[in-house]
Design a protein around this motif. Sequence first.
Motif, PDB file in Angstrom:
ATOM      1  N   LEU A 101       0.826  -1.201   0.000  1.00 27.82           N
ATOM      2  CA  LEU A 101       0.000   0.000   0.000  1.00 27.82           C
ATOM      3  C   LEU A 101       0.866   1.260   0.000  1.00 27.82           C
ATOM      4  O   LEU A 101       0.368   2.360  -0.231  1.00 27.82           O
ATOM      5  CB  LEU A 101      -0.933   0.013   1.215  1.00 27.82           C
ATOM      6  N   TRP A 102       2.182   1.104   0.275  1.00 29.17           N
ATOM      7  CA  TRP A 102       3.018   2.305   0.402  1.00 29.17           C
ATOM      8  C   TRP A 102       3.083   3.162  -0.863  1.00 29.17           C
ATOM      9  O   TRP A 102       3.110   4.398  -0.757  1.00 29.17           O
ATOM     10  CB  TRP A 102       4.423   1.962   0.926  1.00 29.17           C
ATOM     11  N   LEU A 105       0.022   5.279  -0.745  1.00 28.49           N
ATOM     12  CA  LEU A 105       0.139   6.249   0.337  1.00 28.49           C
ATOM     13  C   LEU A 105       1.063   7.402  -0.046  1.00 28.49           C
ATOM     14  O   LEU A 105       0.798   8.562   0.291  1.00 28.49           O
ATOM     15  CB  LEU A 105       0.659   5.552   1.609  1.00 28.49           C
ATOM     16  N   VAL A 108      -0.974   9.700  -2.374  1.00 29.91           N
ATOM     17  CA  VAL A 108      -1.995  10.458  -1.653  1.00 29.91           C
ATOM     18  C   VAL A 108      -1.355  11.490  -0.720  1.00 29.91           C
ATOM     19  O   VAL A 108      -1.761  12.663  -0.685  1.00 29.91           O
ATOM     20  CB  VAL A 108      -2.907   9.507  -0.857  1.00 29.91           C
ATOM     21  N   MET A 109      -0.327  11.080   0.031  1.00 25.15           N
ATOM     22  CA  MET A 109       0.314  11.976   0.991  1.00 25.15           C
ATOM     23  C   MET A 109       1.094  13.093   0.305  1.00 25.15           C
ATOM     24  O   MET A 109       1.345  14.141   0.909  1.00 25.15           O
ATOM     25  CB  MET A 109       1.229  11.168   1.916  1.00 25.15           C
ATOM     26  N   CYS A 126      -2.330   4.448  -9.872  1.00 22.97           N
ATOM     27  CA  CYS A 126      -2.072   3.635  -8.680  1.00 22.97           C
ATOM     28  C   CYS A 126      -3.089   2.509  -8.543  1.00 22.97           C
ATOM     29  O   CYS A 126      -2.740   1.381  -8.179  1.00 22.97           O
ATOM     30  CB  CYS A 126      -2.096   4.516  -7.431  1.00 22.97           C
ATOM     31  N   LEU A 157       0.990  -2.982   7.738  1.00 23.46           N
ATOM     32  CA  LEU A 157       0.402  -1.662   7.494  1.00 23.46           C
ATOM     33  C   LEU A 157       1.320  -0.570   8.044  1.00 23.46           C
ATOM     34  O   LEU A 157       1.500   0.482   7.408  1.00 23.46           O
ATOM     35  CB  LEU A 157      -0.972  -1.578   8.146  1.00 23.46           C
ATOM     36  N   ALA A 160       4.096  -0.025   5.623  1.00 22.34           N
ATOM     37  CA  ALA A 160       3.656   0.772   4.473  1.00 22.34           C
ATOM     38  C   ALA A 160       3.654   2.255   4.818  1.00 22.34           C
ATOM     39  O   ALA A 160       4.154   3.092   4.042  1.00 22.34           O
ATOM     40  CB  ALA A 160       2.268   0.333   4.024  1.00 22.34           C
ATOM     41  N   PHE A 161       3.097   2.608   5.974  1.00 30.25           N
ATOM     42  CA  PHE A 161       3.086   4.010   6.392  1.00 30.25           C
ATOM     43  C   PHE A 161       4.494   4.515   6.683  1.00 30.25           C
ATOM     44  O   PHE A 161       4.810   5.679   6.414  1.00 30.25           O
ATOM     45  CB  PHE A 161       2.201   4.186   7.633  1.00 30.25           C
ATOM     46  N   ALA A 164       6.216   5.236   3.259  1.00 33.03           N
ATOM     47  CA  ALA A 164       5.581   6.393   2.628  1.00 33.03           C
ATOM     48  C   ALA A 164       5.951   7.675   3.368  1.00 33.03           C
ATOM     49  O   ALA A 164       6.293   8.700   2.740  1.00 33.03           O
ATOM     50  CB  ALA A 164       4.064   6.209   2.600  1.00 33.03           C
ATOM     51  N   SER A 165       5.914   7.629   4.688  1.00 33.80           N
ATOM     52  CA  SER A 165       6.254   8.809   5.484  1.00 33.80           C
ATOM     53  C   SER A 165       7.720   9.184   5.302  1.00 33.80           C
ATOM     54  O   SER A 165       8.049  10.374   5.169  1.00 33.80           O
ATOM     55  CB  SER A 165       5.962   8.539   6.966  1.00 33.80           C
TER      56      SER A 165
END
Length: 302
Positions: A101-102, A105, A108-109, A126, A157, A160-161, A164-165
């Motif tokens: 999912l990264w 993310l 979107v981010m 995506c 999860l 993934a965050f 992305a972060s």
Amino acid sequence: MSHALSRSTATLIGLLAVVLWSLLATLTAASGDMPPLQFTAVTFAIGGVCLMIVRPGAIKAMRQPLSVWLVGVLGLAGYHFAYFFALKNAPPVEASLINYLWPVLIVVMSAMLPGEKLRWNHIAGCVLALAGTVLVVTRGQGLVLEAQYVLGYAAALFAAFAWASYSILSRRLARVPSEAIAGFCLVVAVLAWLSHLALETTVWPTSPWQWVAIVGLGLAPVGLAFYVWDIGVKQGDIQILGAASYLAPLLSTLLLIVSGYAEFSMSVVIACGLITLGAVVAAKDMLFRRQAAVEIAPADAG
């Protein structure tokens, strides 16, 4: 900061990381039975040392505020530790898909970044690429989430965050030279080794080819890949990079098929089409803007 590059050039450099990450599964399969934390420590040490050697500015680039070190080290360590934990506490297919999912993310981010605008083609690209990744990872067999693996799913999860972060925050730290990645890798290697000593039994490769695979992992999917990804997210089109990152599991699967570690299936063909289409849709603006520029140039010259 690294030398200023055009947005398109930096994006292409960042895409090299996606190609290098596709080598991860094949090289890992050939690397033997080294436990995850030891594996992380050794490959990150190789990557960090090699970057220090080939990028002389890496030592000077290590002079960064604590906040920069926290982003770099926690981003790299947090992602890899969480992902390995997920693989040990959930079925690998489900854990891998949640982890992937990264890229979504990131796209979107990225809307939170100064000067960035989220467009319909980024989201559409995506979605198409994610659908293709689902086919690749599940081999068209469907997906079942079970309550007993909730801790592993949560770790996937979180991974993934975390990635992305890390990628988004790296964009905000655009003035930090990409050579600083070498220092981040070395600190992560130390943390992973200490964790390994506390939690795992040491296992070393038993053949020269296993060592070749491990060194290759440290040089390419770790050291060089992190370095070029940093250039890409700092100076390139981070939304295109996010969507195009779904090429990694596809290329990885194709390499596993070629090397004999996986079998060919029609789902791979369909996934190839979906992921490629998704990458093209996401990169629509960059691709067609360049083509239009080439077509207009002769008229202007006249």
